[in-house]
Design a protein around this motif. Structure first.
Motif, PDB file in Angstrom:
ATOM      1  N   PHE A   5       0.611  -1.593  -0.162  1.00 42.09           N
ATOM      2  CA  PHE A   5      -0.054   0.125  -0.095  1.00 42.09           C
ATOM      3  C   PHE A   5       0.882   1.790   0.219  1.00 42.09           C
ATOM      4  O   PHE A   5       0.448   2.459  -0.982  1.00 42.09           O
ATOM      5  N   THR A   6       1.827   1.487   1.140  1.00 38.99           N
ATOM      6  CA  THR A   6       2.581   2.411   0.699  1.00 38.99           C
ATOM      7  C   THR A   6       3.374   2.080  -0.345  1.00 38.99           C
ATOM      8  O   THR A   6       3.453   3.558  -0.291  1.00 38.99           O
ATOM      9  N   SER A   9       1.017   4.082  -3.309  1.00 37.70           N
ATOM     10  CA  SER A   9       0.826   5.486  -2.816  1.00 37.70           C
ATOM     11  C   SER A   9       1.668   6.109  -3.454  1.00 37.70           C
ATOM     12  O   SER A   9       1.932   7.441  -4.272  1.00 37.70           O
ATOM     13  N   LEU A  10       3.464   5.925  -2.898  1.00 38.80           N
ATOM     14  CA  LEU A  10       4.424   6.973  -3.593  1.00 38.80           C
ATOM     15  C   LEU A  10       4.142   7.078  -4.612  1.00 38.80           C
ATOM     16  O   LEU A  10       5.231   7.286  -5.594  1.00 38.80           O
ATOM     17  N   LEU A  12       2.442   6.470  -7.396  1.00 40.42           N
ATOM     18  CA  LEU A  12       1.002   7.429  -7.591  1.00 40.42           C
ATOM     19  C   LEU A  12       1.262   8.904  -7.334  1.00 40.42           C
ATOM     20  O   LEU A  12       0.983   9.588  -8.289  1.00 40.42           O
ATOM     21  N   ILE A  13       2.441   8.928  -6.644  1.00 43.43           N
ATOM     22  CA  ILE A  13       2.926  10.510  -6.001  1.00 43.43           C
ATOM     23  C   ILE A  13       3.369  10.470  -7.331  1.00 43.43           C
ATOM     24  O   ILE A  13       3.576  12.006  -7.441  1.00 43.43           O
ATOM     25  N   SER A  71      -5.396  18.641   1.267  1.00 47.01           N
ATOM     26  CA  SER A  71      -5.929  16.658   0.787  1.00 47.01           C
ATOM     27  C   SER A  71      -6.385  16.449  -0.277  1.00 47.01           C
ATOM     28  O   SER A  71      -6.183  15.442  -0.871  1.00 47.01           O
ATOM     29  N   THR A  74      -5.002  16.812  -3.406  1.00 45.51           N
ATOM     30  CA  THR A  74      -3.897  16.129  -4.232  1.00 45.51           C
ATOM     31  C   THR A  74      -4.643  14.528  -4.171  1.00 45.51           C
ATOM     32  O   THR A  74      -4.892  13.474  -5.013  1.00 45.51           O
ATOM     33  N   MET A  75      -5.953  13.996  -3.687  1.00 46.54           N
ATOM     34  CA  MET A  75      -6.501  12.496  -3.259  1.00 46.54           C
ATOM     35  C   MET A  75      -7.579  12.763  -4.615  1.00 46.54           C
ATOM     36  O   MET A  75      -7.451  12.107  -5.589  1.00 46.54           O
ATOM     37  N   VAL A  78      -4.718  12.123  -8.021  1.00 49.81           N
ATOM     38  CA  VAL A  78      -4.028  11.114  -7.934  1.00 49.81           C
ATOM     39  C   VAL A  78      -5.553   9.643  -8.096  1.00 49.81           C
ATOM     40  O   VAL A  78      -5.197   9.577  -9.125  1.00 49.81           O
ATOM     41  N   LEU A  79      -6.182   9.757  -7.676  1.00 52.18           N
ATOM     42  CA  LEU A  79      -7.460   8.544  -7.313  1.00 52.18           C
ATOM     43  C   LEU A  79      -8.215   9.153  -9.154  1.00 52.18           C
ATOM     44  O   LEU A  79      -8.117   8.427  -9.466  1.00 52.18           O
TER      45      LEU A  79
END
Length: 109
Positions: A5-6, A9-10, A12-13, A71, A74-75, A78-79
């Motif tokens: 998961f981490t 996420s990194l 995608l960022i 927040s 950013t979401m 990314v999403l």
């Protein structure tokens, strides 16, 4: 699971870093300026009275509002793979709910 998961996420960022920077640079600058104003008010000799308490509450709500915008921007980048808009401080239902949940979480915890 946590590592996957981490790392995901990194990844995608990293993939959307230019869009994220474009979408959060102005709120981030506002946040830094707000922190500088808070620092200045603390060391300006303001007494611990009702004015100081009111100022603390205003700074807290302003901090949370700016962090909410960062927040959600950013979401959404990314999403949903959206392109960021120019910075607007108009809170829709989504932002207000996120802000209230965040404040409630901080007050409850």
């Amino acid at each position: 699971m946590f590592a996957k998961f981490t790392l995901g996420s990194l990844y995608l960022i990293n993939q959307h870093r230019a869009s994220i920077l474009k979408g959060v640079i102005l709120p981030l600058i506002l946040y830094i300026l707000l922190q500088l104003a808070r620092y200045g008010s603390v060391y300006s000799g303001l007494s611990y009275g009702s004015a100081s308490s009111l100022l603390y509450i205003l700074f807290f709500i302003s901090d949370m509002a700016i962090l909410t915008v960062i927040s959600i921007n950013t979401m959404r980048i990314v999403l949903l793979d959206e392109q960021p808009e120019a910075f607007k401080l108009n809170f829709k239902r989504r932002e207000i709910r996120y802000l209230l949940y965040s404040i409630g979480f901080l007050l409850y915890g």
